[in-house]
Design a protein around this motif. Structure first.
Motif, PDB file in Angstrom:
ATOM      1  N   MET A 137      25.482  56.749  49.271  1.00 48.77           N
ATOM      2  CA  MET A 137      24.467  56.260  50.199  1.00 48.77           C
ATOM      3  C   MET A 137      23.318  55.579  49.448  1.00 48.77           C
ATOM      4  O   MET A 137      22.802  54.551  49.869  1.00 48.77           O
ATOM      5  CB  MET A 137      23.935  57.434  51.043  1.00 48.77           C
ATOM      6  CG  MET A 137      22.916  57.005  52.069  1.00 48.77           C
ATOM      7  SD  MET A 137      23.636  55.891  53.311  1.00 48.77           S
ATOM      8  CE  MET A 137      22.212  55.502  54.283  1.00 48.77           C
ATOM      9  N   ARG A 138      22.905  56.208  48.318  1.00 46.33           N
ATOM     10  CA  ARG A 138      21.805  55.647  47.545  1.00 46.33           C
ATOM     11  C   ARG A 138      22.168  54.262  46.999  1.00 46.33           C
ATOM     12  O   ARG A 138      21.335  53.356  46.994  1.00 46.33           O
ATOM     13  CB  ARG A 138      21.456  56.587  46.404  1.00 46.33           C
ATOM     14  CG  ARG A 138      20.216  56.171  45.630  1.00 46.33           C
ATOM     15  CD  ARG A 138      19.824  57.234  44.638  1.00 46.33           C
ATOM     16  NE  ARG A 138      19.498  58.499  45.312  1.00 46.33           N
ATOM     17  CZ  ARG A 138      19.228  59.613  44.672  1.00 46.33           C
ATOM     18  NH1 ARG A 138      19.287  59.667  43.344  1.00 46.33           N
ATOM     19  NH2 ARG A 138      18.924  60.707  45.341  1.00 46.33           N
ATOM     20  N   ARG A 139      23.435  54.080  46.569  1.00 45.19           N
ATOM     21  CA  ARG A 139      23.878  52.786  46.057  1.00 45.19           C
ATOM     22  C   ARG A 139      23.860  51.719  47.159  1.00 45.19           C
ATOM     23  O   ARG A 139      23.428  50.590  46.941  1.00 45.19           O
ATOM     24  CB  ARG A 139      25.280  52.906  45.462  1.00 45.19           C
ATOM     25  CG  ARG A 139      25.846  51.603  44.919  1.00 45.19           C
ATOM     26  CD  ARG A 139      27.227  51.818  44.340  1.00 45.19           C
ATOM     27  NE  ARG A 139      27.856  50.565  43.974  1.00 45.19           N
ATOM     28  CZ  ARG A 139      27.600  49.898  42.846  1.00 45.19           C
ATOM     29  NH1 ARG A 139      26.733  50.382  41.971  1.00 45.19           N
ATOM     30  NH2 ARG A 139      28.231  48.762  42.589  1.00 45.19           N
ATOM     31  N   LEU A 194      21.590  48.295  47.213  1.00 48.85           N
ATOM     32  CA  LEU A 194      22.157  46.954  47.395  1.00 48.85           C
ATOM     33  C   LEU A 194      21.544  46.255  48.604  1.00 48.85           C
ATOM     34  O   LEU A 194      21.277  45.046  48.578  1.00 48.85           O
ATOM     35  CB  LEU A 194      23.677  47.044  47.564  1.00 48.85           C
ATOM     36  CG  LEU A 194      24.485  47.404  46.310  1.00 48.85           C
ATOM     37  CD1 LEU A 194      25.944  47.632  46.674  1.00 48.85           C
ATOM     38  CD2 LEU A 194      24.360  46.298  45.265  1.00 48.85           C
ATOM     39  N   LEU A 195      21.300  47.007  49.672  1.00 45.33           N
ATOM     40  CA  LEU A 195      20.718  46.438  50.883  1.00 45.33           C
ATOM     41  C   LEU A 195      19.298  45.934  50.623  1.00 45.33           C
ATOM     42  O   LEU A 195      18.935  44.806  50.998  1.00 45.33           O
ATOM     43  CB  LEU A 195      20.734  47.472  51.999  1.00 45.33           C
ATOM     44  CG  LEU A 195      20.270  46.986  53.385  1.00 45.33           C
ATOM     45  CD1 LEU A 195      21.189  45.878  53.881  1.00 45.33           C
ATOM     46  CD2 LEU A 195      20.257  48.157  54.368  1.00 45.33           C
ATOM     47  N   VAL A 196      18.482  46.777  49.966  1.00 48.95           N
ATOM     48  CA  VAL A 196      17.099  46.374  49.658  1.00 48.95           C
ATOM     49  C   VAL A 196      17.087  45.174  48.708  1.00 48.95           C
ATOM     50  O   VAL A 196      16.329  44.216  48.894  1.00 48.95           O
ATOM     51  CB  VAL A 196      16.332  47.567  49.045  1.00 48.95           C
ATOM     52  CG1 VAL A 196      14.961  47.103  48.527  1.00 48.95           C
ATOM     53  CG2 VAL A 196      16.159  48.677  50.080  1.00 48.95           C
ATOM     54  N   PHE A 204      29.330  42.937  48.340  1.00 52.00           N
ATOM     55  CA  PHE A 204      29.109  44.151  47.555  1.00 52.00           C
ATOM     56  C   PHE A 204      29.025  45.381  48.460  1.00 52.00           C
ATOM     57  O   PHE A 204      29.573  46.449  48.148  1.00 52.00           O
ATOM     58  CB  PHE A 204      27.836  44.019  46.731  1.00 52.00           C
ATOM     59  CG  PHE A 204      27.980  43.120  45.533  1.00 52.00           C
ATOM     60  CD1 PHE A 204      29.117  43.173  44.723  1.00 52.00           C
ATOM     61  CD2 PHE A 204      26.971  42.226  45.197  1.00 52.00           C
ATOM     62  CE1 PHE A 204      29.240  42.349  43.618  1.00 52.00           C
ATOM     63  CE2 PHE A 204      27.094  41.396  44.091  1.00 52.00           C
ATOM     64  CZ  PHE A 204      28.236  41.455  43.296  1.00 52.00           C
ATOM     65  N   LEU A 205      28.322  45.234  49.595  1.00 50.77           N
ATOM     66  CA  LEU A 205      28.192  46.362  50.526  1.00 50.77           C
ATOM     67  C   LEU A 205      29.555  46.764  51.087  1.00 50.77           C
ATOM     68  O   LEU A 205      29.872  47.961  51.199  1.00 50.77           O
ATOM     69  CB  LEU A 205      27.237  45.985  51.663  1.00 50.77           C
ATOM     70  CG  LEU A 205      25.749  45.915  51.303  1.00 50.77           C
ATOM     71  CD1 LEU A 205      24.942  45.320  52.452  1.00 50.77           C
ATOM     72  CD2 LEU A 205      25.213  47.310  50.952  1.00 50.77           C
ATOM     73  N   TRP A 206      30.370  45.759  51.444  1.00 52.72           N
ATOM     74  CA  TRP A 206      31.684  46.057  52.006  1.00 52.72           C
ATOM     75  C   TRP A 206      32.565  46.756  50.966  1.00 52.72           C
ATOM     76  O   TRP A 206      33.232  47.741  51.284  1.00 52.72           O
ATOM     77  CB  TRP A 206      32.328  44.751  52.470  1.00 52.72           C
ATOM     78  CG  TRP A 206      33.683  44.971  53.080  1.00 52.72           C
ATOM     79  CD1 TRP A 206      33.975  45.334  54.359  1.00 52.72           C
ATOM     80  CD2 TRP A 206      34.941  44.852  52.400  1.00 52.72           C
ATOM     81  NE1 TRP A 206      35.332  45.457  54.543  1.00 52.72           N
ATOM     82  CE2 TRP A 206      35.952  45.164  53.355  1.00 52.72           C
ATOM     83  CE3 TRP A 206      35.316  44.518  51.106  1.00 52.72           C
ATOM     84  CZ2 TRP A 206      37.307  45.146  53.036  1.00 52.72           C
ATOM     85  CZ3 TRP A 206      36.662  44.491  50.780  1.00 52.72           C
ATOM     86  CH2 TRP A 206      37.634  44.807  51.735  1.00 52.72           C
ATOM     87  N   ARG A 207      32.542  46.262  49.727  1.00 53.37           N
ATOM     88  CA  ARG A 207      33.361  46.873  48.684  1.00 53.37           C
ATOM     89  C   ARG A 207      32.895  48.284  48.360  1.00 53.37           C
ATOM     90  O   ARG A 207      33.707  49.198  48.136  1.00 53.37           O
ATOM     91  CB  ARG A 207      33.333  45.998  47.441  1.00 53.37           C
ATOM     92  CG  ARG A 207      34.125  44.696  47.608  1.00 53.37           C
ATOM     93  CD  ARG A 207      33.769  43.659  46.577  1.00 53.37           C
ATOM     94  NE  ARG A 207      34.047  44.137  45.221  1.00 53.37           N
ATOM     95  CZ  ARG A 207      33.711  43.449  44.132  1.00 53.37           C
ATOM     96  NH1 ARG A 207      33.072  42.297  44.238  1.00 53.37           N
ATOM     97  NH2 ARG A 207      34.007  43.918  42.939  1.00 53.37           N
ATOM     98  N   THR A 208      31.583  48.486  48.334  1.00 51.24           N
ATOM     99  CA  THR A 208      31.052  49.829  48.064  1.00 51.24           C
ATOM    100  C   THR A 208      31.426  50.798  49.181  1.00 51.24           C
ATOM    101  O   THR A 208      31.836  51.940  48.923  1.00 51.24           O
ATOM    102  CB  THR A 208      29.525  49.760  47.910  1.00 51.24           C
ATOM    103  OG1 THR A 208      29.181  48.879  46.837  1.00 51.24           O
ATOM    104  CG2 THR A 208      28.941  51.143  47.635  1.00 51.24           C
TER     105      THR A 208
END
Length: 223
Positions: free
Chosen positions: A1-3, A7-9, A213-217
């Motif tokens: 969740m932290r990652r 990435l979102l910020v 990146f968000l989708w892959r994470t």
């Protein structure tokens, strides 16, 4: 969740910065348009008499009409004209009826007309005062032995022809084989739209990369 949160910020901050740079360039574009419009208006104004002490900043582009005599001496500035090819701007001394001696940019001749005889003597010329900034660290040195210049350097040309450091760029023809190259705004760079498009494009790429990146994470966490 932290990652994911990081990435979102990071993605939002980068996108906002890039969009901000694009908006800033659009504001600069509007400003540049207004500047160019004012210069065009000034160039096209009715001509006046030559000021007593022309100022390179305050009087740049001022339309002027002078009557006097064109000297036979010339300085040749190498230029290339679109759809025409290489040639030379002719810079000559002009002595006004009041006895002032200034530089006159007569216009353009093709390369093979560089040393051809030209008319000089009594003439009335309408044009614009100009102090072009054409020299930089890449400009070749003047070839004095062949009388070839690579930029219109007003102080240097004034010293060479013993005139005031004032240049009048002719609007009207000053000779049968001379093509006038009047002052205009086409040579003033205005690349702000291209810069804005670049920043907005980078913002889109940044959004796409962040989403990837968000989708892959997320996929790894749920896989």
């Amino acid at each position: 969740m932290r990652r994911i949160l990081f990435l979102l910020v990071f993605g939002i901050a980068g996108t906002a910065t890039l969009i901000g740079l694009g908006v800033w360039q659009m504001n600069r574009l509007a400003w540049k348009h207004s500047v160019l419009t004012e210069i065009d208006r000034r160039i096209a104004a009715d001509p006046v008499t030559l000021p007593v002490n022309p100022d390179p900043e305050a009087d740049k582009y001022m339309p002027v009409q002078v009557t006097g005599r064109v000297g036979s001496e010339e300085l040749h500035v190498l230029v290339s004209i679109k759809h025409v090819g290489p040639g030379y701007r002719l810079i000559a001394p002009f002595v006004t009826d009041e006895g002032r001696r200034i530089l006159l940019d007569r216009g353009f001749v093709p390369s093979d007309e560089k040393d051809a005889p030209r008319n000089h003597g009594a003439m009335t010329v309408t044009g614009n005062l100009h102090w072009p900034q054409e020299s930089d660290s890449y400009t070749p040195e003047t070839e004095f032995d062949t009388n070839i210049w690579y930029a219109r350097d007003v102080p240097a040309m004034a010293a060479a022809l013993e005139t005031e450091p004032v240049m009048l760029v002719a609007r009207n023809s000053t000779g049968p084989a001379v093509t006038a190259l009047p002052v205009d705004t086409r040579g003033i760079p205005n690349d702000h739209l291209q810069y804005a498009i670049t920043w907005f494009s980078l913002a889109l790429i940044w959004v796409a990369m962040t989403a990837s990146f968000l989708w892959r994470t997320r996929a790894r966490k749920t896989g």
